[in-house]
Design a protein around this motif. Structure first.
Motif, mmCIF file in Angstrom:
data_model
loop_
_atom_site.group_PDB
_atom_site.id
_atom_site.type_symbol
_atom_site.label_atom_id
_atom_site.label_comp_id
_atom_site.label_asym_id
_atom_site.label_seq_id
_atom_site.Cartn_x
_atom_site.Cartn_y
_atom_site.Cartn_z
ATOM 1 N N GLY A 110 -17.607 -53.561 89.069
ATOM 2 C CA GLY A 110 -17.871 -52.206 88.598
ATOM 3 C C GLY A 110 -19.354 -51.910 88.468
ATOM 4 O O GLY A 110 -19.810 -50.798 88.767
ATOM 5 N N ALA A 111 -20.123 -52.917 88.032
ATOM 6 C CA ALA A 111 -21.565 -52.722 87.865
ATOM 7 C C ALA A 111 -22.260 -52.452 89.188
ATOM 8 O O ALA A 111 -23.354 -51.881 89.217
ATOM 9 N N LEU A 112 -21.633 -52.866 90.289
ATOM 10 C CA LEU A 112 -22.253 -52.665 91.602
ATOM 11 C C LEU A 112 -21.949 -51.300 92.204
ATOM 12 O O LEU A 112 -22.506 -50.952 93.248
ATOM 13 N N LEU A 113 -21.070 -50.517 91.589
ATOM 14 C CA LEU A 113 -20.720 -49.223 92.159
ATOM 15 C C LEU A 113 -21.940 -48.331 92.414
ATOM 16 O O LEU A 113 -22.062 -47.753 93.494
ATOM 17 N N GLY A 169 -8.584 -43.211 89.972
ATOM 18 C CA GLY A 169 -9.737 -42.414 89.558
ATOM 19 C C GLY A 169 -10.252 -42.730 88.162
ATOM 20 O O GLY A 169 -11.467 -42.896 87.968
ATOM 21 N N PRO A 170 -9.372 -42.838 87.159
ATOM 22 C CA PRO A 170 -9.874 -43.148 85.812
ATOM 23 C C PRO A 170 -10.612 -44.482 85.736
ATOM 24 O O PRO A 170 -11.580 -44.614 84.977
ATOM 25 N N ILE A 171 -10.161 -45.463 86.507
ATOM 26 C CA ILE A 171 -10.817 -46.776 86.473
ATOM 27 C C ILE A 171 -12.231 -46.672 87.031
ATOM 28 O O ILE A 171 -13.185 -47.206 86.457
ATOM 29 N N VAL A 172 -12.390 -45.970 88.149
ATOM 30 C CA VAL A 172 -13.710 -45.807 88.753
ATOM 31 C C VAL A 172 -14.629 -45.024 87.816
ATOM 32 O O VAL A 172 -15.806 -45.377 87.639
ATOM 33 N N ALA A 173 -14.095 -43.973 87.179
ATOM 34 C CA ALA A 173 -14.908 -43.169 86.258
ATOM 35 C C ALA A 173 -15.389 -44.011 85.077
ATOM 36 O O ALA A 173 -16.560 -43.930 84.672
#
Length: 217
Positions: A110-113, A169-173
């Motif tokens: 997630g930190a690399l997004l 979507g909620p996970i990415v947000a």
């Protein structure tokens, strides 16, 4: 590359590759792709810069390997859940969400997004690699699970079953929020169990097949 005629110590090679990837991940997370220097990666990994090229052909090759290594385990776990016959489809979906939340919010993925997004704007070839080789297997595994659930009658055949952004979507947000707030003095506290439960309940509300009315006798 290994010298001709010299036996390859595959275990040592795997450890060195993993050490170099871990160091590259640290640099990518803090400095991004543009700021990643192979001499710094080598120093953190405890090898020479020339040694890095024994395992990775280029900076781009190392970047790809970091992304792939982070996603391959998650895709494999989702694929395994697709064939978990001891679980019904709602349970498989719930455990798939657990897997994705862990990957995006409790690991470096997630930190690399933000890094992936910034890199994609400058390097279309790396953007294409991410979409096909990193995200692609994850999408196929998730959409495969949904399609099988629809075929089994566990999920309604609705657009959400064919849309990865609607499903995750909620996970990415949340992952983006977490990566942005990492250096904030008082970052928001996430109640992950409650968020996962709410996410699952929202999905199931959209996925449960409609109940046919009783036919009058």
């Amino acid at each position: 590359m290994p010298q001709a005629g010299k036996p390859v110590d595959h275990a040592l090679r795997a450890r060195r590759e993993a050490d170099i990837r871990a160091s590259a991940l640290d640099v990518l997370t803090s400095k991004g792709y543009a700021g990643m220097r192979l001499d710094e990666v080598a120093r953190l990994a405890g090898v020479s810069k020339s040694a890095v090229y024994l395992y990775f052909d280029s900076k781009a090759d190392l970047y790809k390997s970091v992304l792939k290594s982070l996603s391959v385990r998650t895709a494999g776990e989702i694929q395994a859940l697709r064939s978990a016959r001891d679980l019904d489809y709602p349970q498989r979906l719930a455990q798939t969400l657990d897997t994705l939340y862990a990957a995006m919010l409790e690991s470096p993925m997630g930190a690399l997004l933000p890094v992936v997004s910034e890199t994609a704007r400058q390097h279309p070839d790396l953007a294409a690699y991410f979409l096909t080789e990193v995200r692609g297997p994850l999408d196929l595994a998730l959409l495969g699970l949904m399609a099988e659930g629809v075929a089994a009658g566990a999920f309604a055949d609705r657009p959400i079953t064919r849309s990865v952004p609607l499903l995750v979507g909620p996970i990415v947000a949340l992952a983006l929020q977490q990566s942005i707030a990492v250096n904030v003095a008082q970052p928001p506290v996430l109640d992950l169990p409650a968020l996962k439960r709410a996410h699952y309940e929202l999905l199931m509300a959209a996925l449960v097949p409609p109940t046919l009315p009783d036919t009058p006798s």
